[in-house]
Enzyme design. Structure first.
Site, PDB file in Angstrom:
ATOM      1  N   GLU A 154      44.869  36.223  34.771  1.00  0.00           N
ATOM      2  CA  GLU A 154      43.674  36.891  35.814  1.00  0.00           C
ATOM      3  C   GLU A 154      44.171  36.662  37.437  1.00  0.00           C
ATOM      4  O   GLU A 154      44.707  35.548  37.388  1.00  0.00           O
ATOM      5  CB  GLU A 154      42.036  36.438  35.377  1.00  0.00           C
ATOM      6  CG  GLU A 154      41.791  35.242  35.813  1.00  0.00           C
ATOM      7  CD  GLU A 154      41.432  34.512  37.755  1.00  0.00           C
ATOM      8  OE1 GLU A 154      41.404  36.166  37.847  1.00  0.00           O
ATOM      9  OE2 GLU A 154      41.133  33.368  37.795  1.00  0.00           O
ATOM     10  N   LYS A 157      39.648  39.259  42.345  1.00  0.00           N
ATOM     11  CA  LYS A 157      39.814  39.165  43.952  1.00  0.00           C
ATOM     12  C   LYS A 157      37.448  38.921  43.570  1.00  0.00           C
ATOM     13  O   LYS A 157      37.084  40.152  43.068  1.00  0.00           O
ATOM     14  CB  LYS A 157      39.872  39.699  44.569  1.00  0.00           C
ATOM     15  CG  LYS A 157      41.357  40.054  45.208  1.00  0.00           C
ATOM     16  CD  LYS A 157      41.657  41.047  45.846  1.00  0.00           C
ATOM     17  CE  LYS A 157      41.458  42.072  46.186  1.00  0.00           C
ATOM     18  NZ  LYS A 157      42.111  42.695  45.224  1.00  0.00           N
ATOM     19  N   ILE A 256      45.943  37.662  56.305  1.00  0.00           N
ATOM     20  CA  ILE A 256      46.066  37.334  58.074  1.00  0.00           C
ATOM     21  C   ILE A 256      45.162  37.392  59.226  1.00  0.00           C
ATOM     22  O   ILE A 256      45.484  36.839  60.594  1.00  0.00           O
ATOM     23  CB  ILE A 256      47.855  37.923  58.203  1.00  0.00           C
ATOM     24  CG1 ILE A 256      47.541  39.196  58.655  1.00  0.00           C
ATOM     25  CG2 ILE A 256      48.795  38.002  56.999  1.00  0.00           C
ATOM     26  CD1 ILE A 256      48.228  39.742  59.523  1.00  0.00           C
ATOM     27  N   GLY A 263      38.109  29.463  51.380  1.00  0.00           N
ATOM     28  CA  GLY A 263      37.007  28.808  50.116  1.00  0.00           C
ATOM     29  C   GLY A 263      37.633  29.602  48.700  1.00  0.00           C
ATOM     30  O   GLY A 263      38.114  30.123  48.025  1.00  0.00           O
ATOM     31  N   CYS A 266      39.250  29.792  43.011  1.00  0.00           N
ATOM     32  CA  CYS A 266      40.415  28.995  42.876  1.00  0.00           C
ATOM     33  C   CYS A 266      41.944  28.655  44.328  1.00  0.00           C
ATOM     34  O   CYS A 266      42.105  27.860  43.557  1.00  0.00           O
ATOM     35  CB  CYS A 266      40.923  31.276  42.825  1.00  0.00           C
ATOM     36  SG  CYS A 266      39.983  32.156  42.091  1.00  0.00           S
TER      37      CYS A 266
END
Length: 447
Positions: A154, A157, A256, A263, A266
């Site tokens: 997967e 987000k 960036i 944290g 993932c």
């Protein structure tokens, strides 16, 4: 198609709901009876924009089912997703006990061909282990029922998981069997109409692709945090630097943004797991080790700024904390920078008045009732009587606050901004002392 999903965690529930939404018949299996019953009542265990109505609608239409009956789930689907957790072990490597347990359970009860799809984030070589586990279990049964193991990592987000799942940029399929290509293509056909998003590869490459993607993004963040520390010492403004390098199409603006560390479930876990994998085969991943070390140090950045300003002893001090989740649009506090900061403040004797739009129940679940933690209903309430404001999460509602209210509520107009939300000059002109990340306005350059 009939699909079974083992594990109703973050990945499993999103994948199941989206597959049901496009018309598949999906049965979700979990060992947690309380979680299963709550889902049947429409209570979602996580906050994710758009997920709750998707689950409820598809449960009501009968395309999405929840049960603790593993045998029923195995009988239900030709395609069996494994989406259980792979928490870090004591040495940082991925703990595969839950993944292998599901594979063993499938092999114990299957009576016809199954395509076992590993959706969990697992180290390279896990598919081989699952094959062995299933083959051994079938052999003990005296059965030769055929099966295939597929890697399908997967790339969701948190905060945008439903959208990512409905409109994936790529669908990575790792398989060593040509026979499984057709059923997998049929499964993902509704997401593949605009153009072919499926990328076929061998299983080990698919397993590594997931780790490589997350480690690359973590590297970008740690690199910018390294640059922010340099900018601070050199009297440069990292925000200007960010704009300067982000305009280069080879670099881009994504990931960036300097801050107080990454944290979540993932990046920290996957960087550690790939480091342990590399070390296990005798390779020293120096870049990944540096990425992890920079992030570890960056999570103490805000506390260092606070200690420099107020001193090491913070007894009697109260800090207003805006943002507890590791990122916006989630209630997830796993490996959140806010946790490191709060624990450091408490150790120094301070009290925290915290506010987060979604993570208020989570912070109480983690820390319970404490005299030095006050959970506030609004961001304005969190300011009242505090010695300073500290920002850990870049929620949209924090970006344009009423600075007159902030100034009037705080004992002194001091802000420590771990996400660089505000313009230093504007804050200075309003009478604030403003500390941000890598923006040298409040720190004297070394040279």
């Amino acid at each position: 198609m009939k699909v079974t999903v083992f594990g109703i965690g973050y990945v499993g529930i999103v994948q199941a709901a989206v597959l049901a939404e496009v018309g598949h018949d999906v049965m979700c299996i979990d060992v947690d009876e309380h979680k299963v019953e709550n889902l049947k009542k429409g209570n979602i265990p996580i906050f994710e924009p758009g997920l709750a109505p998707l689950v409820q609608q598809n449960y009501e239409t009968g395309r999405l089912h929840f049960t603790t009956d593993a045998k029923a789930g195995i009988a239900h689907g030709t395609i069996q997703f494994i989406a259980v957790g792979t928490p870090p072990d004591e040495d940082g490597s991925a703990d595969l006990q839950y993944v292998t347990a599901v594979a063993r359970t499938i092999a114990e009860h299957m009576t016809d061909h199954k395509v076992v799809v590993d959706k969990s984030t697992v180290p390279v070589g896990t598919a081989d282990k699952l094959r062995q586990v299933m083959a051994t279990t079938l052999e003990k049964r005296g059965s030769n029922v055929p099966f295939d193991v597929v890697s399908n990592p997967e790339f969701l987000k948190e905060g945008a998981a439903v959208a990512d799942c409905m409109r994936p940029e790529r669908i990575v399929i790792g398989s060593d069997s040509k026979e499984v290509i057709e059923p997998i293509r049929e499964l993902y056909e509704p997401f593949n109409r605009n153009h072919d998003r499926i990328i076929m590869m061998d299983i080990r490459s698919a397993e590594l692709t997931k780790y490589a993607a997350n480690c690359m993004l973590a590297t970008k963040i740690s690199f910018m945090n390294e640059m922010s520390n340099l900018a601070e010492m050199l009297g440069a403004d990292i925000e200007k630097v960010r704009q300067g390098i982000g305009s280069d199409s080879r670099i881009g603006y994504h990931f960036i943004y300097p801050g107080c560390g990454y944290g979540g479930s993932c990046f920290p876990k996957d960087v550690q797991a790939l480091i342990r994998t590399a070390e296990h085969i005798g390779y020293q991943p120096k870049l990944l080790q540096a990425v992890e070390q920079v992030n570890y140090q960056q999570k103490y950045k805000l506390n260092r700024l606070i200690s420099d300003y107020f001193g090491e002893d913070l007894k009697g001090k109260t800090f207003s904390l805006w943002g507890l989740a590791f990122k916006p649009n989630t209630d997830d506090m796993r490996e959140a920078s806010s946790r490191v900061l709060m624990e450091q403040l408490w150790q120094a004797g301070a009290t925290v008045q915290a506010y987060d739009p979604e993570a208020m129940h989570e912070v109480q679940h983690i820390y319970g009732q404490r005299d030095d933690l006050k959970v506030m209903d609004t961001k304005e309430a969190a300011l009242q009587g505090a010695d300073a404001l500290v920002i850990c999460t870049e929620w949209q509602s924090f970006r344009a606050p009423d600075f007159d209210i902030i100034k009037g509520a705080l004992k002194q107009p001091v802000i420590f901004d771990g996400r660089n939300l505000f313009d230093p000059e504007r804050l200075k002109n309003r009478g604030f002392t403003y500390y941000a990340i890598g923006r040298g306005s409040s720190i004297k350059p070394v040279i």
